[in-house]
Design a protein around this motif. Structure first.
Motif, PDB file in Angstrom:
ATOM      1  N   THR A  38       1.492  12.185  -9.714  1.00 56.97           N
ATOM      2  CA  THR A  38       0.680  13.408  -9.752  1.00 56.97           C
ATOM      3  C   THR A  38       1.491  14.650  -9.396  1.00 56.97           C
ATOM      4  O   THR A  38       0.976  15.757  -9.453  1.00 56.97           O
ATOM      5  CB  THR A  38      -0.513  13.322  -8.780  1.00 56.97           C
ATOM      6  OG1 THR A  38      -0.011  12.961  -7.503  1.00 56.97           O
ATOM      7  CG2 THR A  38      -1.524  12.317  -9.251  1.00 56.97           C
ATOM      8  N   PHE A  39       2.746  14.464  -9.066  1.00 57.01           N
ATOM      9  CA  PHE A  39       3.581  15.598  -8.673  1.00 57.01           C
ATOM     10  C   PHE A  39       3.897  16.462  -9.886  1.00 57.01           C
ATOM     11  O   PHE A  39       4.279  15.959 -10.936  1.00 57.01           O
ATOM     12  CB  PHE A  39       4.876  15.080  -8.038  1.00 57.01           C
ATOM     13  CG  PHE A  39       5.779  16.171  -7.553  1.00 57.01           C
ATOM     14  CD1 PHE A  39       5.392  16.978  -6.501  1.00 57.01           C
ATOM     15  CD2 PHE A  39       7.014  16.381  -8.139  1.00 57.01           C
ATOM     16  CE1 PHE A  39       6.227  17.978  -6.042  1.00 57.01           C
ATOM     17  CE2 PHE A  39       7.850  17.379  -7.688  1.00 57.01           C
ATOM     18  CZ  PHE A  39       7.457  18.174  -6.638  1.00 57.01           C
ATOM     19  N   LYS A  40       3.694  17.739  -9.704  1.00 53.88           N
ATOM     20  CA  LYS A  40       3.951  18.650 -10.811  1.00 53.88           C
ATOM     21  C   LYS A  40       4.563  19.934 -10.258  1.00 53.88           C
ATOM     22  O   LYS A  40       4.015  20.539  -9.330  1.00 53.88           O
ATOM     23  CB  LYS A  40       2.626  18.962 -11.514  1.00 53.88           C
ATOM     24  CG  LYS A  40       2.815  19.660 -12.835  1.00 53.88           C
ATOM     25  CD  LYS A  40       1.467  19.944 -13.443  1.00 53.88           C
ATOM     26  CE  LYS A  40       1.624  20.801 -14.665  1.00 53.88           C
ATOM     27  NZ  LYS A  40       0.342  21.253 -15.158  1.00 53.88           N
ATOM     28  N   ILE A  41       5.678  20.305 -10.833  1.00 57.87           N
ATOM     29  CA  ILE A  41       6.307  21.544 -10.378  1.00 57.87           C
ATOM     30  C   ILE A  41       5.594  22.706 -11.058  1.00 57.87           C
ATOM     31  O   ILE A  41       5.581  22.811 -12.279  1.00 57.87           O
ATOM     32  CB  ILE A  41       7.809  21.546 -10.697  1.00 57.87           C
ATOM     33  CG1 ILE A  41       8.493  20.397  -9.966  1.00 57.87           C
ATOM     34  CG2 ILE A  41       8.435  22.873 -10.316  1.00 57.87           C
ATOM     35  CD1 ILE A  41       9.877  20.097 -10.435  1.00 57.87           C
ATOM     36  N   VAL A  42       4.987  23.546 -10.253  1.00 56.95           N
ATOM     37  CA  VAL A  42       4.226  24.674 -10.793  1.00 56.95           C
ATOM     38  C   VAL A  42       5.097  25.923 -10.743  1.00 56.95           C
ATOM     39  O   VAL A  42       5.681  26.238  -9.715  1.00 56.95           O
ATOM     40  CB  VAL A  42       2.926  24.891  -9.977  1.00 56.95           C
ATOM     41  CG1 VAL A  42       2.120  26.044 -10.542  1.00 56.95           C
ATOM     42  CG2 VAL A  42       2.106  23.627  -9.974  1.00 56.95           C
ATOM     43  N   ASP A  43       5.166  26.600 -11.875  1.00 56.23           N
ATOM     44  CA  ASP A  43       5.948  27.833 -11.918  1.00 56.23           C
ATOM     45  C   ASP A  43       5.244  28.936 -11.143  1.00 56.23           C
ATOM     46  O   ASP A  43       4.020  28.983 -11.079  1.00 56.23           O
ATOM     47  CB  ASP A  43       6.122  28.283 -13.366  1.00 56.23           C
ATOM     48  CG  ASP A  43       7.048  27.351 -14.117  1.00 56.23           C
ATOM     49  OD1 ASP A  43       8.107  27.033 -13.582  1.00 56.23           O
ATOM     50  OD2 ASP A  43       6.689  26.939 -15.231  1.00 56.23           O
ATOM     51  N   VAL A  44       6.062  29.807 -10.595  1.00 59.07           N
ATOM     52  CA  VAL A  44       5.490  30.944  -9.874  1.00 59.07           C
ATOM     53  C   VAL A  44       4.926  31.935 -10.894  1.00 59.07           C
ATOM     54  O   VAL A  44       5.585  32.265 -11.872  1.00 59.07           O
ATOM     55  CB  VAL A  44       6.575  31.623  -9.009  1.00 59.07           C
ATOM     56  CG1 VAL A  44       5.998  32.823  -8.267  1.00 59.07           C
ATOM     57  CG2 VAL A  44       7.175  30.633  -8.039  1.00 59.07           C
ATOM     58  N   ILE A  52       0.837  -1.208   0.000  1.00 66.02           N
ATOM     59  CA  ILE A  52       0.000   0.000   0.000  1.00 66.02           C
ATOM     60  C   ILE A  52       0.869   1.255   0.000  1.00 66.02           C
ATOM     61  O   ILE A  52       0.627   2.217  -0.731  1.00 66.02           O
ATOM     62  CB  ILE A  52      -0.946  -0.001   1.228  1.00 66.02           C
ATOM     63  CG1 ILE A  52      -1.947  -1.143   1.115  1.00 66.02           C
ATOM     64  CG2 ILE A  52      -1.666   1.329   1.375  1.00 66.02           C
ATOM     65  CD1 ILE A  52      -2.944  -0.992  -0.006  1.00 66.02           C
ATOM     66  N   VAL A  53       1.897   1.207   0.827  1.00 63.96           N
ATOM     67  CA  VAL A  53       2.785   2.370   0.943  1.00 63.96           C
ATOM     68  C   VAL A  53       3.432   2.674  -0.401  1.00 63.96           C
ATOM     69  O   VAL A  53       3.501   3.832  -0.825  1.00 63.96           O
ATOM     70  CB  VAL A  53       3.824   2.120   2.051  1.00 63.96           C
ATOM     71  CG1 VAL A  53       4.955   3.121   1.951  1.00 63.96           C
ATOM     72  CG2 VAL A  53       3.174   2.224   3.409  1.00 63.96           C
ATOM     73  N   ILE A  68       3.827   5.865  -5.400  1.00 60.93           N
ATOM     74  CA  ILE A  68       3.769   5.966  -6.869  1.00 60.93           C
ATOM     75  C   ILE A  68       2.700   6.956  -7.277  1.00 60.93           C
ATOM     76  O   ILE A  68       2.903   7.784  -8.168  1.00 60.93           O
ATOM     77  CB  ILE A  68       3.539   4.569  -7.490  1.00 60.93           C
ATOM     78  CG1 ILE A  68       4.823   3.751  -7.362  1.00 60.93           C
ATOM     79  CG2 ILE A  68       3.137   4.668  -8.960  1.00 60.93           C
ATOM     80  CD1 ILE A  68       4.650   2.276  -7.555  1.00 60.93           C
ATOM     81  N   PHE A  69       1.553   6.937  -6.568  1.00 61.02           N
ATOM     82  CA  PHE A  69       0.486   7.891  -6.891  1.00 61.02           C
ATOM     83  C   PHE A  69       0.974   9.323  -6.734  1.00 61.02           C
ATOM     84  O   PHE A  69       0.787  10.164  -7.614  1.00 61.02           O
ATOM     85  CB  PHE A  69      -0.727   7.639  -5.978  1.00 61.02           C
ATOM     86  CG  PHE A  69      -1.745   8.746  -6.009  1.00 61.02           C
ATOM     87  CD1 PHE A  69      -2.626   8.871  -7.074  1.00 61.02           C
ATOM     88  CD2 PHE A  69      -1.822   9.677  -4.979  1.00 61.02           C
ATOM     89  CE1 PHE A  69      -3.555   9.905  -7.120  1.00 61.02           C
ATOM     90  CE2 PHE A  69      -2.748  10.709  -5.014  1.00 61.02           C
ATOM     91  CZ  PHE A  69      -3.619  10.815  -6.081  1.00 61.02           C
TER      92      PHE A  69
END
Lengths: 146, 160
Positions: B33-39, B22-23, B28-29
């Motif tokens: 879904t990780f996204k670096i958002v620009d300022v 599960i961990v 992995i989830f």
């Protein structure tokens, strides 16, 4: 020569450090996850500016309009040409009226592609003006290192 | 009567496999879904329709400034002019001119107004560069110093 007797017991690795690390990674990603991606649009590459700083406080009533390179406007899930934007803006104005918010409190955030023609941006502003909106914000991406 | 042994000497081992499964799935989830958002930041523009023709008479410490930006082939920047005078140094010179005209005077900063008159085909990134040049600058410590806050656009030029 005497041979060492092999142990028949199963050797179990210590999983504690791995679990520690995994939980730390999960905590890291959980904190950084950003669900509010409704404002972003993959098709729009914002122009850069060294003065682009996040606003200090949230806007009263932001309405985000994405202007693509080709000149079409994206508002929520709808993509229309600038000339056909009026019904969508009227809808937004009606929603504001129902909520009792004056139209002057709304801010139109224009997220235009950097290669869009300026005339298109001005045409977009004009359509919004014609529908009673008067506050605009041109969005830009922070330029790193100058 | 036979009494059972209450205490077992064997260790109770927890089954780790489901938890680790599960961990790792959670991990992995979050990675996927990780996204670096620009300022991102905004340049505020107030453009009520009425003010185009009938503006209130305000005391002007500096005359209204008009920046004319023309486009060349492919919408690239061709020339920048301030009140009819061509600035050969482009936006850098525009910024220097603004620094000279406005300076640190807060009253002038409040009342100064710049109008942009741009060609239809001009690439939008040039407009943002021009707006940045007149809006302010960043100090070495990263703080934003504002110059002109009132920015507006002239009537759109025909084109397209």
């Amino acid at each position: 020569m005497r041979l060492a007797k092999k142990s028949s017991e199963i050797q179990e690795g210590d999983l504690t450090p791995m679990i520690d690390m995994t939980f730390q990674l999960i905590a890291f990603f959980m904190v950084l996850i950003n669900f509010s991606q409704n404002e972003a649009n993959e098709r729009i590459q914002l122009p850069q500016s060294e003065l682009a700083k996040p606003a200090e406080g949230p806007l009263d009533y932001p309405i985000t309009l994405h202007l693509t390179k080709e000149g079409s406007v994206i508002l929520s899930a709808d993509e229309v040409e600038i000339d056909a934007l009026r019904p969508l803006l009227v809808r937004e104005a009606n929603v504001m009226e129902l909520k009792g918010i004056p139209q002057s409190d709304a801010t139109i955030i224009i997220r235009a592609h950097k290669a869009t023609r300026t005339g298109k941006v001005q045409a977009l502003i004009k359509v919004c003006q014609d529908n009673g909106f008067e506050n605009f914000a041109l969005r830009a991406k922070e330029k790193k290192g100058f | 009567m036979k009494i059972r042994h209450q205490h077992q000497s064997e260790k109770i081992e927890l089954e780790m496999t489901p938890m680790i499964d599960i961990v790792f799935q959670l991990l992995i989830f979050f990675i996927m879904t990780f996204k670096i958002v620009d300022v991102e930041g905004d340049f505020n523009i107030k453009m009520p329709l009425a003010s185009v023709s009938s503006g209130e008479m305000e005391e002007e410490l500096v005359p209204p400034m008009k920046v004319r930006i023309t486009a060349g082939g492919g919408g690239q920047l061709a020339s920048v002019a301030l009140n009819g005078r061509t600035l050969f140094g482009g936006f850098d010179e525009l910024h220097t001119e603004m620094m000279n005209l406005i300076g640190d005077d807060a009253q002038i900063q409040e009342s100064a107004e710049v109008e942009f008159d741009c060609d239809y085909n001009l690439r939008y990134e040039n407009v943002i560069a021009a707006v940045s040049a007149v809006s302010g600058y960043r100090t070495d410590s990263g703080e934003v110093v504002k110059l002109v806050e009132k920015i507006k656009f002239a009537a759109p030029r025909p084109g397209g």
